[in-house]
Design an enzyme around this catalytic site. Structure first.
Site, PDB file in Angstrom:
ATOM      1  N   HIS A 224       0.573  -1.721  -0.022  1.00 33.26           N
ATOM      2  CA  HIS A 224       0.271   0.240  -0.172  1.00 33.26           C
ATOM      3  C   HIS A 224       0.740   1.222  -0.465  1.00 33.26           C
ATOM      4  O   HIS A 224       1.910   1.414   0.455  1.00 33.26           O
ATOM      5  CB  HIS A 224      -1.453  -0.326   1.154  1.00 33.26           C
ATOM      6  CG  HIS A 224      -2.297  -0.601   0.991  1.00 33.26           C
ATOM      7  ND1 HIS A 224      -3.559  -0.378   0.415  1.00 33.26           N
ATOM      8  CD2 HIS A 224      -2.369  -2.277   0.732  1.00 33.26           C
ATOM      9  CE1 HIS A 224      -3.607  -0.926   0.119  1.00 33.26           C
ATOM     10  NE2 HIS A 224      -3.604  -1.873   0.083  1.00 33.26           N
ATOM     11  N   HIS A 319      18.133  22.931 -18.649  1.00 35.17           N
ATOM     12  CA  HIS A 319      17.259  21.443 -19.590  1.00 35.17           C
ATOM     13  C   HIS A 319      17.468  21.701 -20.566  1.00 35.17           C
ATOM     14  O   HIS A 319      17.527  20.336 -21.513  1.00 35.17           O
ATOM     15  CB  HIS A 319      15.862  21.337 -18.326  1.00 35.17           C
ATOM     16  CG  HIS A 319      16.709  21.102 -16.692  1.00 35.17           C
ATOM     17  ND1 HIS A 319      16.060  20.365 -16.360  1.00 35.17           N
ATOM     18  CD2 HIS A 319      17.364  21.169 -15.848  1.00 35.17           C
ATOM     19  CE1 HIS A 319      16.466  19.630 -15.032  1.00 35.17           C
ATOM     20  NE2 HIS A 319      16.936  20.805 -14.752  1.00 35.17           N
TER      21      HIS A 319
END
Lengths: 436, 436
Positions: A224, A319
């Site tokens: 979970h 970037h």
């Protein structure tokens, strides 16, 4: 002060894929894992989920087409329709094996084996919490119930998994005892479940490694995501020697869910690209997620791995510059593996002149590097004032281009249609770099 | 066949919190970590982000109020307004220290130190990819540039961090060399960055442990979430001895972002509850996330840890039953720590009679266990046909209640207002259990 060697960009000699399995994990199944897809079981426990029979069948077929190994269905004792749906899906003749998930009780087992499933997943809570507040049984009782149910399911020629619930809050000795017992009488696999989402990766690795020394059957893991570690825990479990991971589409399940199919694909393709690409139809991931998201009426999270709307969007100037030169600089995933495309976000104040230059080329205009830098400064200035869109940037570029080109046009008395041909020293448009 | 001991539910003797730091991690900072909050730097690189000065100030104040240790801002050389905003936030007099994030270059450093920040975060790419396609410099150049910038920032009396970019794809010897160099000349901390989101937890642990043996300064970590491991990697880094984690609200950043503040809080409160609760105003998390989500125009993901709409919703009958007896059975996080509430989803076909019985009590009606089971069967039957809402279930319960109570009413000739008092043997309403 240290003295560095000259940079040599030779191919690494030791390992082909540096993100691949750790050579010290001699039991690793990172390159040999299987998926138990539980959208139609765990996913049905998601707050918003109500699947009609038709929707269940549509989802089961899509999962099968994607390439999952097992499809797990809600217990046939949950409701009358659950039983009918289970029987209907078993009759579809899918490649994936069909499982159903039941409590460790003969009442449930007797119904399950009649549905036509290929295997039965049995679960019982072993933690102090669940023994005290859920079923109220001790480990002796659990052991006896497990043996009875396992022997029964095996006698019907079906696959059988025995799982503890809340394994990470169970007593280790109790766990090892029960798993050793069920392994001896013969199960296809045992399951460990982080039912409350408390486990962390190194804990998972330790438990799986310990279990591997106790049992000979396969180990399945169910994580979970309450504390955000469901993908990492799954990966670390495989490193430790687990073989099967429970997933659901978008991770839907109780509370905020379990290991998501897509997120795990992102993780695994980095470590085992050939295995993952050969086994799963990754380009169908987006459709699969959309199918389930619509069925349970949620949006695909903005930050979803792979299919989130900006998963392959690059923004900062530094970037964008490097991505234009080589996408691997800032991408570990190749968008085209998933039928997705990359996007350079150049319409903002963080933009750099390399991204703008690339846009100038796309527009089939020709500016020198110095001119690109100048127009970039204009774009950043407007980007400081308000959010920009592509049209804004294109207008600024076109205006600037017209401005710097005007004197040439006037002196040569050429029409504006010829402007593009003035500076023929510039390289051709680099559109291909944006989509490679 | 194994023989189990009688279950004894005594308090564990060895460790108070079984999810706390691993005793074998002698360098662990799990109970002594700090946050560098980068919503206003990394977050500004998120595709949708455009923050006005006012919005930046509002976010900075909210972060400060929440209790983050550092607030990191976009480089003042990114644009003219970025510089002004940086200066404005420095003048707010926040408790959190203010940082700005620049390239490892004197041009940037000279501007940064004049903004009024408490410290400067310097970064340069060290991977083969970035050296080749981004800045084109070798390790000798990087080392020299780093020393010059660090000495300069230190001379201004400011904190300095030196970080490699794309650390997990950099040559280990190069990394250790450069970090050793900058540690010797004296930096407050070094940073390692998983710029492309490729790292896995055990890799992170190994690198951090190795670095701890090379440098004496603090270690900061920055994890992108492309492969879904950003929270787990952060946790494992702290286990290995890192001290500071970069986060942003909802994880917003380049591509699908970095370690989210809220998700990390979920992870850390499990391991270090006292530390986390004493340091951070957790009940303000939801407002903080809403503020940023609205500013960048995204929805809070349905499966977000803590604040996702179903993070504390329990649905399956077996879960609901145990949660009603003791919430710890299926919850590792306590919703009230975050100002949230728990919800038992009982209006569906997976519901169980314990959840329905609880609803009956909430409605102040009285039914026996056998009657609760009977009305549950009716609810599951309708739940097989269509999605249910609470009104549907309440109607069924009330109808059933009226039906079973009618003979009593008739015989005693009481008005329907008195029905509730008929079965006085039933326990009082258990509303308190739902909100504890």
């Amino acid at each position: 002060m240290s003295d560095f060697q000259e940079v040599t960009e030779s191919t690494p000699k030791v390992q082909v894929n540096p993100y691949g399995p750790n050579p010290s994990d001699f039991l690793s199944n990172v390159q040999n894992f299987q998926l138990i897809e539980s959208t139609l079981r765990e996913g049905e426990q998601f707050a918003n989920a109500f699947f009609t029979t038709e929707k269940k069948i549509e989802i089961a077929k899509a999962l099968d087409d994607f390439g999952v190994d097992y499809i797990e269905l809600t217990s046939p004792v949950a409701s009358e329709q659950s039983k009918k749906d289970c029987e209907a899906i078993c009759k579809l003749g899918l490649k994936a094996k069909i499982l159903t998930h039941i409590r460790c009780h003969m009442d449930d087992a007797r119904v399950a084996v009649e549905t036509g499933v290929d295997g039965v997943d049995v679960v019982i809570g072993t933690s102090k919490f669940l023994r005290q507040y859920s079923h109220g049984k001790d480990m002796n009782y659990i052991s006896k119930a497990a043996i009875e149910v396992i022997e029964f399911v095996k006698s019907k020629g079906l696959e059988i998994r025995f799982s503890s619930e809340d394994s990470f809050r169970s007593d280790l000795v109790d766990l090892l005892n029960i798993y050793k017992t069920v392994d001896k009488i013969g199960v296809n696999r045992i399951g460990i479940a982080d039912t409350v989402g408390c486990a962390n990766p190194r804990q998972v690795y330790e438990l799986v490694r310990t279990l591997k020394s106790v049992v000979s059957c396969d180990i399945e893991c169910h994580f979970h995501n309450d504390t955000g570690c469901a993908i990492a825990n799954a990966y670390t479990a495989l490193e430790g020697g687990a073989r099967l991971i429970d997933v659901s589409v978008l991770g839907i399940g109780e509370r905020n869910g379990i290991t998501p199919l897509g997120g795990l694909m992102a993780r695994m393709i980095v470590a085992a690209p050939d295995y993952v690409k050969s086994k799963y139809k990754l380009h169908k991931l987006r459709d699969l997620e959309t199918l389930v998201a619509e069925a349970v009426e949620v949006n695909i999270p903005f930050n979803n791995p792979i299919t989130g709307f900006c998963a392959f969007t690059h923004k900062a100037g530094i970037h964008a510059k490097a991505i234009l030169a080589n996408p691997s600089t800032y991408e570990i995933l190749n968008p085209s593996d998933f039928g997705m495309t990359r996007y350079i976000h150049f319409a903002n104040r963080l933009t750099g002149w390399n991204a703008i230059k690339s846009r100038v080329d796309q527009l089939n205009l020709h500016l020198t590097d110095a001119q690109c830098k100048e127009v970039t400064a204009k774009i950043k200035k407007l980007g400081d004032i308000r959010p920009l869109n592509i049209d804004d940037v294109d207008s600024i570029i076109k205006d600037y281009h017209a401005e710097v080109s005007t004197p040439v046009i006037k002196s040569k008395k050429k029409s504006s249609d010829d402007v593009d041909e003035i500076d023929i020293s510039k390289p051709a448009a680099k559109k291909s770099k944006l989509s490679e």
